[in-house]
Design a protein around this motif. Sequence first.
Motif, PDB file in Angstrom:
ATOM      1  N   GLY A   1       0.814  -1.205   0.000  1.00 39.71           N
ATOM      2  CA  GLY A   1       0.000   0.000   0.000  1.00 39.71           C
ATOM      3  C   GLY A   1       0.846   1.253   0.000  1.00 39.71           C
ATOM      4  N   ASN A   2       0.173   2.376  -0.048  1.00 39.54           N
ATOM      5  CA  ASN A   2       0.871   3.659  -0.061  1.00 39.54           C
ATOM      6  C   ASN A   2       1.422   3.999   1.317  1.00 39.54           C
ATOM      7  OD1 ASN A   2       0.035   3.891  -2.711  1.00 39.54           O
ATOM      8  ND2 ASN A   2      -1.743   5.151  -2.216  1.00 39.54           N
ATOM      9  N   SER A   3       2.534   4.694   1.340  1.00 40.17           N
ATOM     10  CA  SER A   3       3.103   5.131   2.616  1.00 40.17           C
ATOM     11  C   SER A   3       3.913   6.396   2.413  1.00 40.17           C
ATOM     12  CB  SER A   3       3.979   4.044   3.235  1.00 40.17           C
ATOM     13  OG  SER A   3       5.123   3.812   2.473  1.00 40.17           O
ATOM     14  N   VAL A   4       4.066   7.141   3.500  1.00 37.24           N
ATOM     15  CA  VAL A   4       4.823   8.392   3.508  1.00 37.24           C
ATOM     16  C   VAL A   4       5.771   8.366   4.694  1.00 37.24           C
ATOM     17  CG1 VAL A   4       4.691  10.896   3.733  1.00 37.24           C
ATOM     18  CG2 VAL A   4       2.945   9.669   2.420  1.00 37.24           C
ATOM     19  N   THR A   5       7.021   8.722   4.467  1.00 40.95           N
ATOM     20  CA  THR A   5       8.025   8.720   5.529  1.00 40.95           C
ATOM     21  C   THR A   5       8.593  10.116   5.723  1.00 40.95           C
ATOM     22  OG1 THR A   5       8.650   6.433   4.997  1.00 40.95           O
ATOM     23  CG2 THR A   5      10.195   7.714   6.304  1.00 40.95           C
ATOM     24  N   GLN A   6       8.554  10.596   6.948  1.00 40.04           N
ATOM     25  CA  GLN A   6       9.165  11.877   7.299  1.00 40.04           C
ATOM     26  C   GLN A   6       9.640  11.781   8.738  1.00 40.04           C
ATOM     27  OE1 GLN A   6       4.886  13.999   7.486  1.00 40.04           O
ATOM     28  NE2 GLN A   6       6.505  15.348   8.237  1.00 40.04           N
ATOM     29  N   MET A   7      10.625  12.605   9.099  1.00 42.17           N
ATOM     30  CA  MET A   7      11.125  12.577  10.472  1.00 42.17           C
ATOM     31  C   MET A   7      10.119  13.256  11.391  1.00 42.17           C
ATOM     32  SD  MET A   7      14.081  15.510  10.487  1.00 42.17           S
ATOM     33  CE  MET A   7      14.304  15.358  12.243  1.00 42.17           C
ATOM     34  N   GLU A   8      10.046  12.778  12.646  1.00 38.27           N
ATOM     35  CA  GLU A   8       9.074  13.328  13.572  1.00 38.27           C
ATOM     36  C   GLU A   8       9.559  14.618  14.213  1.00 38.27           C
ATOM     37  OE1 GLU A   8       7.771  10.552  16.532  1.00 38.27           O
ATOM     38  OE2 GLU A   8       6.017  11.758  17.053  1.00 38.27           O
ATOM     39  N   GLY A   9      10.860  14.743  14.344  1.00 34.44           N
ATOM     40  CA  GLY A   9      11.391  15.934  15.000  1.00 34.44           C
ATOM     41  C   GLY A   9      11.341  15.800  16.512  1.00 34.44           C
ATOM     42  N   PRO A  10      11.359  16.891  17.278  1.00 37.08           N
ATOM     43  CA  PRO A  10      11.199  18.252  16.768  1.00 37.08           C
ATOM     44  C   PRO A  10      12.445  18.795  16.081  1.00 37.08           C
ATOM     45  CG  PRO A  10      11.558  18.306  19.112  1.00 37.08           C
ATOM     46  CD  PRO A  10      11.482  16.847  18.736  1.00 37.08           C
ATOM     47  N   VAL A  11      12.214  19.712  15.160  1.00 39.27           N
ATOM     48  CA  VAL A  11      13.270  20.458  14.517  1.00 39.27           C
ATOM     49  C   VAL A  11      13.254  21.856  15.127  1.00 39.27           C
ATOM     50  CG1 VAL A  11      14.056  21.468  12.348  1.00 39.27           C
ATOM     51  CG2 VAL A  11      13.065  19.163  12.362  1.00 39.27           C
ATOM     52  N   THR A  12      14.375  22.269  15.653  1.00 42.78           N
ATOM     53  CA  THR A  12      14.485  23.588  16.271  1.00 42.78           C
ATOM     54  C   THR A  12      15.455  24.429  15.468  1.00 42.78           C
ATOM     55  OG1 THR A  12      14.043  22.668  18.464  1.00 42.78           O
ATOM     56  CG2 THR A  12      15.013  24.866  18.371  1.00 42.78           C
ATOM     57  N   LEU A  13      14.991  25.587  15.006  1.00 40.21           N
ATOM     58  CA  LEU A  13      15.803  26.489  14.208  1.00 40.21           C
ATOM     59  C   LEU A  13      15.730  27.898  14.772  1.00 40.21           C
ATOM     60  CD1 LEU A  13      14.770  25.404  10.583  1.00 40.21           C
ATOM     61  CD2 LEU A  13      16.893  24.830  11.782  1.00 40.21           C
ATOM     62  N   SER A  14      16.755  28.652  14.514  1.00 45.74           N
ATOM     63  CA  SER A  14      16.732  30.080  14.839  1.00 45.74           C
ATOM     64  C   SER A  14      16.017  30.825  13.728  1.00 45.74           C
ATOM     65  CB  SER A  14      18.151  30.620  15.001  1.00 45.74           C
ATOM     66  OG  SER A  14      18.795  29.981  16.081  1.00 45.74           O
TER      67      SER A  14
END
Lengths: 113, 117
Positions: A1-14
């Motif tokens: 089936g279809n799937s999507v992969t991304q990092m959960e983070g958190p991502v902290t940026l200035s």
Amino acid sequence: GNSVTQMEGPVTLSEEAFLTINCTYTATGYPSLFWYVQYPGEGLQLLLKATKADDKGSNKGFEATYRKETTSFHLEKGSVQVSDSAVYFCALRGAGGYQKVTFGIGTKLQVIP
Amino acid sequence: DAGITQSPRHKVTETGTPVTLRCHQTENHRYMYWYRQDPGHGLRLIHYSYGVKDTDKGEVSDGYSVSRSKTEDFLLTLESATSSQTSVYFCAISDPLPSGGGWEKLFFGSGTQLSVL
């Protein structure tokens, strides 16, 4: 089936830093690809989309390019603001007829002044 | 903003009790959806409807039922709530584009925070 992969983070940026959130997908054919954003206490809203290979979606300074060869749809912004702090979801809708929308797990972005 | 109202916005209930969440839309959309949002899982589809009295299961439908007696209302029922159903529930609507070239974006409600103790 279809799937999507991304990092959960958190991502902290200035503030004013460059943002990249990676998204890769698995699907047959040519799905439509989306980025949705969720601000605190709210539902999701569409940020940008691309419906065919090499399309670039853009909105509010955010961009993402549909890369069929790498099955990717990475989100970028050149200079983030505190107001961009939110959770970002990559998603796809499969090709042909009715196809449900499949979401990634969401990446939390925190931008600090 | 699309006219989607979810009620209640917050609910605390006890294990074993039935719970019904309501989604009301004023957009006359044919397709309506119930999702749950959990850390580490993103959004997962519970059930959807493609018309009055026409519904189908999503990927996490066990323990949930839905009903749609009017175009504007889509109800989600937890038949006997369990702690694993503690989550944020979102209703969404969408329809095929009139031109036949794809689908509208999903429009989401503001969510219902459900806690099952």
